[in-house]
Design a protein around this motif. Structure first.
Motif: not given
Length: 904
Positions: A428, A431, A513, A515-516, A519, A521-522
């Motif tokens: 991970l 951002s 990957y 994360r922000h 994404s 997935s959020q």
């Protein structure tokens, strides 16, 4: 892969003897040694015959280096040929290191190393650049200098079959001509082993010395390189400053090669305003110079490509990712494995994403445009347009390491009978692109039933979509991604995972990957909506074996209701209501009051129990009671539906004397096995007796025959969190660790004696000791073991070999174990030492004293009975991956969680 060492020699018997001795002293012997005697008139043949190992020896008429080399290639049987100069020597770990790197970089064709260059007067280290990460620059480097050394180079024999052998016309520099031939084919890969593996001798009779050298061979090669790397269209695109710099460098190069006419051509082409007085004088002296080197005929290039046709399409679907997409594309284009098509789907971006994509000039890129339809439709379009056997998606805001595709492709080739190849880890990053210490680890599955069961139980993808290679035919045969706004990969897997053959690429990482907040997935609420419906469809469409694990002894309906209700509670007010709609109303009412689970444990046990507590909290109203307080026992027994006693000690004895009120579960460690009142406990009132190690269970069954009549006994170790204890490939070294309290039962006297013995044999060994001095059953004060320890350290003069770290937090300890090679245990009483298992998960070799039952918990090869066996264990085989695999297969945290669900 077999390795053949090839030495070609002419009248250097005195040096050859040393070269062969360095082969004899290898820690890992080559599979074949070839000596080509190029018509020597000294005692070369006797030196070869006196060698203690078998040599394939061939004497030929004196023909020169390229002919001798080519005869060596004919005789070599290995997959790789290691060229060793008859006047050079290998370091003892040369073959060992090369074997290691062949294993780590299976796609590489040529390995090379750093040198120790020596003469009678001096010696120094010479380092080479690693061209594995900058392959396109190698040809340009070779115009001016050798990019790496020929001696001790390790060449895949297949290379000679494809590109031809050494050019017989090149009585010298035949290696330079060969390397340049290879460098022009971008599919040939080179890799530096960043260690000194060769001692390169400089002496008067050396062929590569500068005195009287005929540079005509070098000139022929350099002119050929310039012709290929700087054609007219490339020169036309260069500005004046770039051309001046290039021509100055080329002119200087030909001056050094004594081709004065060519040097004059390049230097005279430089802009007039850059010609200083010194350069003008030089040009004046060269103006009428006619000297040009003789023409040397080069071998024609092989018209056939070295690699086969493309088997992979990389695709990237993007929407308004102008901030990140350049970095994502660059990470794909910089891959060491470069034989792929690259499809980029722009999903109707309204920023300048499309302009950034089109700014790349690379023949592999093809841009597909669609109106904004979503990520799933973009993937479907890319897969449909691909023309290769395999496809892989990379998110437009993620990046991959340069060798990521190479390692995935190697897995595909090694295991050709699968459909879906996925990495071991996704790392991970934030951002803004900062890589974190956090990663997602993906497990390997024994069968498709387990995959489907995990998809249902975890309500999330358990196999990554991005960064995984998939066979295109699975989409042709099974169907496309559903057009949903998020979690299209989870929906696809819930429908089809039972029909797909999956393969994890062990230890593969290198996908980062990002994360922000934007994404997919959020999108929590939408995710709950999609995933809950997918899970319900699984119940409707799949056989129950794909949903209900074998070790869960409840019916399918109850199990499904419990899973849906769990996620309703976990995601309450954030989309959990979508799970609640699938809970049977009768089951819902029963679940409204979750059972109360009490845990009776000492506060200092809670860190050990954190995985257990964290998991059980998801399903029960859990409360921890302090076992050291007298009022806790009665309160816990009164308030709990289920009571977990972490220690089968006096508290269990008291509760077993009371009328049965709630379900009782206890764990038995090595400590309680020797308590005097065990036979007074009413064991039949305990619903589950969990032994943390099998030998403790067998010992107590022999000590307390009444236990043999109960069916409530079970062995189950606490699982190891493999995400926390990350694997690292390790090998032999000089760093030991001891982890645990410094107390009598840990046998610290034996530990100190071992340290003394080991460091006397080799003073390079060091011992890191993690733990504090404490009380145990044999001491009245922790000062006793502490004073003894320091007294012995002083008397045995061990101060410089030992570092006492004390009791430190686990994160710090993991960092300090980064370079550890061995974990040692000298205890004479253990249940199941988790410090050993955690270190094995990290790839560290265990060395364990034979406490009673050790052979039941660990392989005999890790166990010593007396100190004399220690060095044999240190020097024996070192197999990092097998240590990790042992923990994965026998002490996996996921398996432990399934066990908890089944017994409670």
């Amino acid at each position: 892969m077999d390795i053949s060492i090839v030495i070609f020699t002419h009248n250097r018997a005195n040096f050859l003897k040393e070269s062969l001795a360095s082969v004899r002293d290898q820690k890992s012997m080559p599979d074949q040694v070839v000596v080509i005697d190029d018509g020597s008139t000294d005692n070369t043949e006797e030196v070869v015959k006196d060698s203690p190992f078998e040599i394939d020896y061939l004497k030929i008429d004196h023909s020169g280096a390229p002919i001798a080399r080519n005869r060596g290639i004919e005789i070599a049987k290995g997959d790789f040929i290691l060229w060793l100069g008859d006047d050079d020597t290998l370091n003892s770990d040369a073959i060992l290191q090369y074997r290691k790197y062949i294993k780590e970089y299976p796609e590489v064709d040529i390995f090379y190393c750093n040198y120790n260059i020596f003469s009678e007067e001096r010696s120094y280290r010479h380092n080479y650049k690693d061209w594995y990460y900058d392959r396109k620059s190698l040809g340009f480097e070779l115009i001016y200098r050798a990019g790496f050394g020929d001696p001790a180079s390790l060449v895949r024999k297949e290379i000679y079959k494809h590109f031809g052998n050494y050019n017989p016309q090149f009585s010298r520099a035949q290696d330079y001509e060969f390397w340049c031939r290879l460098a022009m084919d971008m599919s040939v890969t080179f890799k530096l082993v960043p260690k000194v593996l060769l001692n390169y001798r400089v002496h008067e009779n050396q062929l590569s010395g500068d005195g009287g050298k005929d540079y005509s061979y070098d000139v022929a090669v350099v002119k050929n390189l310039i012709k290929k790397l700087y054609p007219k269209n490339v020169l036309d695109r260069m500005n004046i400053k770039e051309k001046d710099s290039l021509f100055l460098n080329l002119g200087s190069r030909f001056l050094k090669l004594n081709d004065l006419k060519t040097a004059y051509y390049y230097l005279n082409t430089i802009s007039e305003n850059l010609k200083n007085e010194q350069l003008k004088n030089l040009l004046g002296s060269l103006k009428n110079e006619k000297k040009e080197v003789d023409f040397k005929e080069l071998l024609p290039p092989n018209p056939k490509p070295y690699r086969g046709s493309k088997i992979l399409t990389v695709f990237m679907v993007t929407y308004n990712q102008a901030k990140y997409i350049r970095e994502a594309i660059e990470s794909v284009l910089s891959q060491s494995f470069c034989h792929f098509d690259f499809l980029i789907v722009d999903d109707g971006s309204t920023d300048n994403t499309l302009d950034i994509i089109k700014s790349f000039d690379d023949d592999r890129i093809k841009v597909l445009e669609q109106n904004h339809k979503g990520f799933a439709e973009g993937m479907n379009l890319a897969i449909e347009k691909s023309k290769t056997t395999f496809v892989i998606g990379i998110d437009s805001d993620d990046i991959i390491e340069k060798e990521y595709l190479s390692k995935l492709i190697y897995c595909v080739k090694k295991y050709p009978n699968f459909d879906y190849y996925y990495p071991h880890f996704l790392t991970l990053m934030s951002s803004d692109g900062v890589v974190t210490n956090e990663s997602w680890e993906y497990k390997t599955y024994r069968n498709n039933e387990e995959i489907s069961q995990d998809l249902f139980a975890k309500a999330a993808s358990v196999i990554p979509n991005s960064g995984s290679i998939k066979r295109k035919d699975i989409f042709k045969n099974l169907g496309k991604y559903d057009s949903v706004s998020t979690c299209e990969d989870y929906l696809f897997l819930t429908k089809f995972s039972h029909k797909i053959r999956f393969k994890r690429c062990n230890n593969l990482k290198g996908y980062y990957y990002r994360r922000h907040g934007n994404s997919n997935s959020q999108k929590t609420k939408e995710r709950c909506k999609v995933n809950s419906k997918a899970m319900f469809d699984m119940i409707q469409n799949l056989d129950k074996r794909y949903i209900l694990p074998k070790n869960v002894d409840i019916d399918l309906k109850t199990y499904c209701n419990e899973i849906f209700y769990r996620y309703y509670r976990d995601w309450e007010n954030r989309g959990g209501e979508y799970f609640l709609k699938y809970v049977d109303q009768k089951s819902k009412l029963l679940n409204e009051r979750r059972k109360k689970l009490g845990v009776l444990a000492q506060n200092n046990n809670l860190n050990f129990m954190k995985n257990t507590i964290s998991h059980l909290k998801k399903r029960y109203d859990l409360k921890v009671y302090d076992a050291t307080k007298s009022e806790s026992l009665a309160l816990a027994y009164k308030e709990s539906d289920i009571l977990w006693l972490e220690w089968a000690d006096f508290n269990l004895l008291q509760i077993s004397q009371l009328p049965k009120k709630c379900k009782l579960i206890t764990r038995l460690h090595s400590y309680e096995a020797y308590l005097p009142y065990l036979d007074s406990i009413e064991w039949q009132k305990v619903d589950k007796i969990i032994f943390i190690s099998p030998q403790i269970m067998e010992y107590l069954k022999s000590k307390l025959p009444t236990l043999n009549n109960l069916d409530t006994l079970v062995y189950q170790s606490e699982g190891i969190n493999l995400n926390r204890f990350k694997f690292k490939e390790r090998t032999h070294g000089f760093n030991f660790a001891y982890i645990g309290h410094l107390i009598q039962t840990k046998n610290i006297s034996l530990l100190l004696q071992i340290i003394k013995m080991v460091t006397e044999k080799d003073s390079r060994y060091r011992f890191d000791i993690f733990g504090k001095f404490a009380l145990d059953g044999g001491s009245i004060s922790k000062e006793i073991p502490e004073r003894y320890f320091h007294n012995q350290v002083k008397r045995l003069k061990l101060e410089k070999f030992i570092t006492l770290h004390g009791h430190i937090d686990q994160d710090t300890m993991i960092k300090r174990l980064e370079n550890t090679n061995y974990i040692i245990s000298t205890s004479y009483r253990e249940g199941l030492p988790f410090n050993i298992l955690e270190c094995m998960a990290m790839g560290i070799k265990p060395i364990i004293h034979s406490w009673p039952g050790a052979e039941i918990c660990f392989d005999e090869k890790f166990i010593f009975d007396y100190m004399g066996e220690i060095f044999e264990m240190i020097k024996g085989e070192y197999e990092s991956k097998s240590y990790r695999k042992f923990v994965e297969e026998n002490h996996n945290l996921d398996d432990y969680f399934k066990f908890l669900d089944s017994i409670i």
